[in-house]
Design an enzyme around this catalytic site. Structure first.
Site, PDB file in Angstrom:
ATOM      1  N   CYS A  14       0.366  -1.179  -0.504  1.00  0.00           N
ATOM      2  CA  CYS A  14      -0.265  -0.338  -0.017  1.00  0.00           C
ATOM      3  C   CYS A  14       0.830   1.261  -0.459  1.00  0.00           C
ATOM      4  O   CYS A  14       0.746   2.205  -0.816  1.00  0.00           O
ATOM      5  CB  CYS A  14      -1.144   0.314   1.192  1.00  0.00           C
ATOM      6  SG  CYS A  14      -1.719  -1.295   2.011  1.00  0.00           S
TER       7      CYS A  14
ATOM      8  N   HIS B 133      -2.490   7.203   3.664  1.00  0.00           N
ATOM      9  CA  HIS B 133      -0.974   5.780   4.000  1.00  0.00           C
ATOM     10  C   HIS B 133       0.433   6.801   3.858  1.00  0.00           C
ATOM     11  O   HIS B 133       1.370   5.813   3.634  1.00  0.00           O
ATOM     12  CB  HIS B 133      -1.943   5.021   3.232  1.00  0.00           C
ATOM     13  CG  HIS B 133      -1.354   3.995   4.106  1.00  0.00           C
ATOM     14  ND1 HIS B 133      -1.269   2.715   3.701  1.00  0.00           N
ATOM     15  CD2 HIS B 133      -1.107   2.962   5.354  1.00  0.00           C
ATOM     16  CE1 HIS B 133      -1.173   1.363   4.541  1.00  0.00           C
ATOM     17  NE2 HIS B 133      -0.776   2.057   5.384  1.00  0.00           N
TER      18      HIS B 133
END
Ligand SMILES: [Ca+2]
Ligand SMILES: [Ca+2]
Lengths: 512, 512
Positions: free
Chosen positions: A68, A131
């Site tokens: 990710c 993120h």
């Protein structure tokens, strides 16, 4: 003068007056084979399939990293994680991301897409999973976004607000609640209306911006397809393949609603939309995970299953409908392509890995652009694809001594390929023709003429890449319990600040 | 009376006056994942994809056997090979077919589709590979077809007209030449115009019949995608995945031309067309073979890769366009469905395994028909699928002692599943949920409630099947060099009869 004008027309057709709106829809852990148009047997994505029918389908689209955070950092910077710092040097070739103990985030030096788009007066919003660092200075609204709805971290736990704070959900620069408490995901059933909130946020932003004279950039990146999956009651229990499929069905619904909204507002001819995923399906989730089609292994690996992604470009009137391309594309290209469409020059003072795909997007007769695809795991270049050939310089599935335990490559076994130890093939890379052999099953013999011909092309490209490479300072090395989301911005107003423990920075441990 | 009329209307809409023409396009060794609409990355089948967009796509369509001959025998009879005799008892669970040494063919007792369609005045033609017996009495024109262009056997060698005669090509009941001599396939390059001849034969038959008052049945079954692949110069070298892909591209072109011809003749609203393949992709061909998408293993096996097939039904105006179904379908259903559409009753004096799919085809709101899928290998029921569950009673990939040599399951290894010895699981079948786990990777634990629930449904179905089963006399047991194509019908006129050696019948050897 004449040729310059022509160039401009080719790049930005029907938008001479104003650059297009840009929407990037980034799925979380969705595999190449999860969408109907890429062959999923469950056929749960009629809206995504329609998007492909109305746009251009990339068969060879890649992420920049099989995990990710680095993948998302690459999208925002147009640069490989090895350059933008989203990697770790804690051990060789380790996957690393941004848990809430992570001290750092995306470097200040990095120029992010929303910030650069400001040069063309874009209004930018991110909805979903950021993120790239959850501490104040790294949050989206401090890194170029005008608006933010979502979270700095993954929605997965365990959290208890005691040892580990529940993950805060932000509206712009302040938290408005936390996952599992204020933004409920029922752990047992996986029911949650979070995706519907993300959808409503997106539709509302599009509506508001549609009457503005400024173009907009929407980065819509929900995480329902990331373990543990969740879906709203409308989709819960609807998929023949379980909870993961429920989430896919809801994502498909949202994609449909967003494109519908553009048409309803009559701005679809002035909006460039791209749909993709941040990494391959999480095959370690076993039969509850996604699908990588005919490709080898999945998330965390540098085999095709880890990094080949669905890729659909949509822009009615500009991108020819129903087209399919074998252009090698990469998530980093969305950075460069978006800037080009906006009429903004990408940064000139650093290496940008993303290329401008607009010639291919806007003209189906345009030649394929020759470019390599790099497959990194942490600080190591594991493999490269050039044309039909992929050369593995290093190989690793995951740690473990049990020859039958192939967590990331379950059910797949190819001798000298799905290896449990890190194997160094740099002296004689393992070569595949991924057009004839997309599953990376048949090693091209190093003695063959085919091998020599392919490597004669690949070798100098790798050599040049390595020579020019100046790794960024690694952002994913240090962890500290004190930096967790104890007292995020806005917690005071909500009376939701937790006591911060003593700082205890140490090297993060990255297992694989 | 009223309800009877209604019944008739439902089954044969817009064709009250005359039953529809029927075209079955059967590919050879093409895998589920070879067509674009099922996700092939090479996207070589725009015409087949268009056919799906204009018709109904079956995601769960199966053949009756993972090998050519038995699969084709099942199509022609609507019956499992174990019933119609297209199997061998030479050894346990052996795949068998019809090489030119085979003594027998399809039993006289079996009632074949073209013969039955005569009851509704259909004119029938087969173009391509017959494979149900090459001796005079078994040839298509002696078994119900009015016309035949093609061959009784595979096109593959080795042949030399000395030890083994080259395979004859027939026009109706007489040979008109032989493969590799009169019908050239260049061995080195794989160039051949045979598919174009098959296409021209098909188009010409359709044109001729379109002005007849009789309906027609065309069984169009070229073999270009069977090893060794061939393609005409128009497609030769065009695919990014090699010679196999070239053949796929040519098949796609032919499919497009046939559908186009129907539209041109304005008979598309009165023609039911079905596209499928006779068995899974031949994974033993390694990177020169086809693609089974996410499914396990391939041709010759009873895993999903061996028997899940592309399936597309097309009938503009009757079959709703752009629909997708999860109805479990089988090649044998084409027998029963064709008869139903023609208004002909299937034989009542024997068990017919094929079901009538017309309720599902003609009404997208129709409920799914509950029915099992049987997976046989020779004389053994290896597995059965009921709903989402598939139970393996026997398992076998192929013979061989080398644990790394998985010829039919290359690169795939699942403990207790991809087995080299014949494994008897009849006491406790190995169970998969093939909706959640299409790759058959995650065995459902026999201790789980899920296992017990599923097996409680499956067990009685298997028991009833076995109790009712009267195996046919096996047709694939005896071989004899004297029955080879030495002197086929018509050889005299061509002066192409070869001397017949002494008869030496013996049991055929079936390795796997
Ligand atoms: Ca992800
Ligand atoms: Ca076949």
């Amino acid at each position: 003068m004449h040729s310059k004008l022509l160039f401009f027309c080719l790049l930005i057709p029907s938008t001479l007056s104003s650059p297009p709106n840009i929407i990037i829809m980034l799925m979380d852990d969705m595999g190449w084979g999860d969408v109907g148009v890429n062959g999923n047997w469950a056929k749960e994505t009629p809206n995504i399939d329609k998007m492909a029918a109305e746009g251009m389908l990339f068969m060879d689209f890649y992420t920049a990293n099989p995990l990710c955070s680095p993948s998302r950092a690459a999208l925002m910077t147009g640069r490989l994680p090895i350059r933008n710092g989203f990697y770790s040097t804690n051990a060789h070739a380790r996957n690393a991301y941004t848990p809430q103990t992570l001290v750092n985030g995306i470097h200040e030096y990095e120029e992010l897409l929303p910030k650069l788009l400001k040069q063309a007066d874009y209004k930018s919003k991110i909805i979903g999973k950021w993120h790239l660092g959850h501490r104040r200075q790294f949050l989206p609204c401090n890194r170029g976004f005008d608006e933010f709805f979502g979270s700095g971290n993954c929605h997965f736990g365990p959290f208890d607000d005691e040892k580990t704070p529940n993950i805060p959900v932000y509206k712009n620069d302040k938290m408005v609640g936390r996952y599992y408490t204020n933004f409920t995901i029922f752990k047992g059933t996986g029911e949650s209306n979070i995706s519907q909130i993300f959808l409503a946020e997106g539709l509302s932003f599009i509506e508001t911006q549609s009457v503005s004279k400024n173009p907009f950039f929407l980065y819509w990146t929900p995480d329902a397809t990331h373990d543990p999956n969740y879906a709203s009651p409308m989709f819960h229990g609807k998929s023949i393949r379980g909870r993961y499929g429920d989430a896919v069905m809801e994502m498909d619904y949202c994609v449909g609603k967003i494109l519908e909204k553009l048409k309803e507002l009559k701005i679809e001819q002035n909006t460039f939309v791209f749909f993709t995923s941040d990494n391959g399906a999480a095959t370690y989730r076993r039969r509850d995970g996604g699908d990588n089609g005919p490709f080898l292994c999945g998330k965390e690996t540098t085999y095709e299953g880890g990094m080949r992604e669905p890729g659909i470009a949509w822009w009615p009137g500009s991108i020819p409908a129903g087209t399919i391309t074998h252009q090698l594309g990469n998530i980093m290209d969305l950075f460069t392509t978006s800037l080009t469409l906006a009429g903004v020059k990408p940064p000139q003072d650093r290496i940008i890995d993303g290329i401008d795909l607009s010639p291919v997007l806007l003209d189906q007769r345009a030649p394929i652009i020759d470019r390599p695809i790099w497959y990194y795991r942490g600080n190591e270049m594991m493999a490269v694809r050039v044309g039909a050939y992929k050369a593995h310089y290093w190989m690793w599935t995951e740690f473990g001594n049990d020859p039958l335990k192939f967590t990331f490559c379950r059910g797949q076994y190819i001798q000298n390929v799905t290896v449990h130890d890190q194997i160094n093939n740099t002296e004689q890379p393992i070569l595949f023709n991924v057009n004839r052999d997309p599953g990376e099953k048949y090693i091209v013999s190093p003695k063959s003429r085919e091998y020599k011909t392919a490597m004669a092309i690949i070798d100098p490209i790798v050599k040049a890449h390595k020579e020019a490479l100046e790794p960024g300072v690694p952002s994913l090395n240090y962890c500290d319990v004190a930096v967790q989301n104890w007292a995020p911005p806005g917690c005071e107003e909500l009376n939701y600040c937790l006591p911060v423990p003593e700082s205890n920075p140490k090297l993060c441990v990255w297992d694989h």
